[in-house]
Design a protein around this motif. Structure first.
Motif, mmCIF file in Angstrom:
data_model
loop_
_atom_site.group_PDB
_atom_site.id
_atom_site.type_symbol
_atom_site.label_atom_id
_atom_site.label_comp_id
_atom_site.label_asym_id
_atom_site.label_seq_id
_atom_site.Cartn_x
_atom_site.Cartn_y
_atom_site.Cartn_z
ATOM 1 N N UNK A 1 24.951 -41.423 -10.512
ATOM 2 C CA UNK A 1 23.617 -42.007 -10.605
ATOM 3 C C UNK A 1 22.616 -41.311 -9.691
ATOM 4 N N UNK A 2 23.057 -40.997 -8.485
ATOM 5 C CA UNK A 2 22.161 -40.315 -7.539
ATOM 6 C C UNK A 2 21.783 -38.934 -8.035
ATOM 7 N N UNK A 3 22.779 -38.193 -8.523
ATOM 8 C CA UNK A 3 22.503 -36.844 -9.031
ATOM 9 C C UNK A 3 21.576 -36.911 -10.236
ATOM 10 N N UNK A 4 21.837 -37.815 -11.142
ATOM 11 C CA UNK A 4 20.976 -37.909 -12.329
ATOM 12 C C UNK A 4 19.561 -38.337 -11.943
ATOM 13 N N UNK A 5 19.436 -39.220 -10.959
ATOM 14 C CA UNK A 5 18.097 -39.625 -10.513
ATOM 15 C C UNK A 5 17.361 -38.442 -9.892
ATOM 16 N N UNK A 6 18.066 -37.645 -9.111
ATOM 17 C CA UNK A 6 17.447 -36.473 -8.490
ATOM 18 C C UNK A 6 17.017 -35.456 -9.541
ATOM 19 N N UNK A 7 17.882 -35.199 -10.515
ATOM 20 C CA UNK A 7 17.552 -34.249 -11.587
ATOM 21 C C UNK A 7 16.364 -34.767 -12.396
#
Length: 131
Positions: free
Chosen positions: A15-21
């Motif tokens: 979730x964190x990676x997708x939010x950052x991307x």
């Protein structure tokens, strides 16, 4: 319970990676800052690599000189430690000798005291008998 924690950690990370991307994709200002930081980092690494390549011999000589100096200092320190150990052993021997001498002196004093007491006792016994 460990599997649930691992799954939870995977979900949070994903979730964190997708939010950052997503943030980088949809925010032009964030994208441009990220790209400029990556370019600066690339330039810094390239410059550092070029510097090391151009000055490889000087760096090697400095490292070699430093290593030799450290080895010399370690050798001197080792010699100093050996001297300290020798002096400590001598000090221990001397202290032992002093203690032995003090014990002998104490024993001599006790013998002298006992001899004196014996002589005094004999003298006291003779005096009343002589009268």
């Amino acid at each position: 319970m460990a599997n649930k924690e691992k799954k939870w950690a995977i979900y949070v990370t994903a979730g964190s990676v997708s939010a950052l991307v997503s943030y980088l994709l949809f925010n032009k200002r964030a994208r441009s800052k990220t790209v400029s930081c990556v370019r600066e980092s690339k330039a810094f690494v390239s410059d550092a690599s070029a510097f090391v390549t151009e000055n490889r011999q000087e760096i090697s000589d400095l490292v070699k000189g430093t290593t030799e100096r450290v080895n010399e200092l370690v050798q001197v320190a080792g010699e100093d430690i050996e001297q300290i150990a020798r002096h400590s052993a001598h000090l221990k021997d001397t202290a032992t000798d002093v203690l032995d001498t003090a014990k002998e002196a104490g024993q001599d004093i006790q013998r002298q005291r006992q001899a004196y007491k014996i002589r005094e006792g004999q003298t006291e016994q003779r005096l009343p008998g002589a009268d």
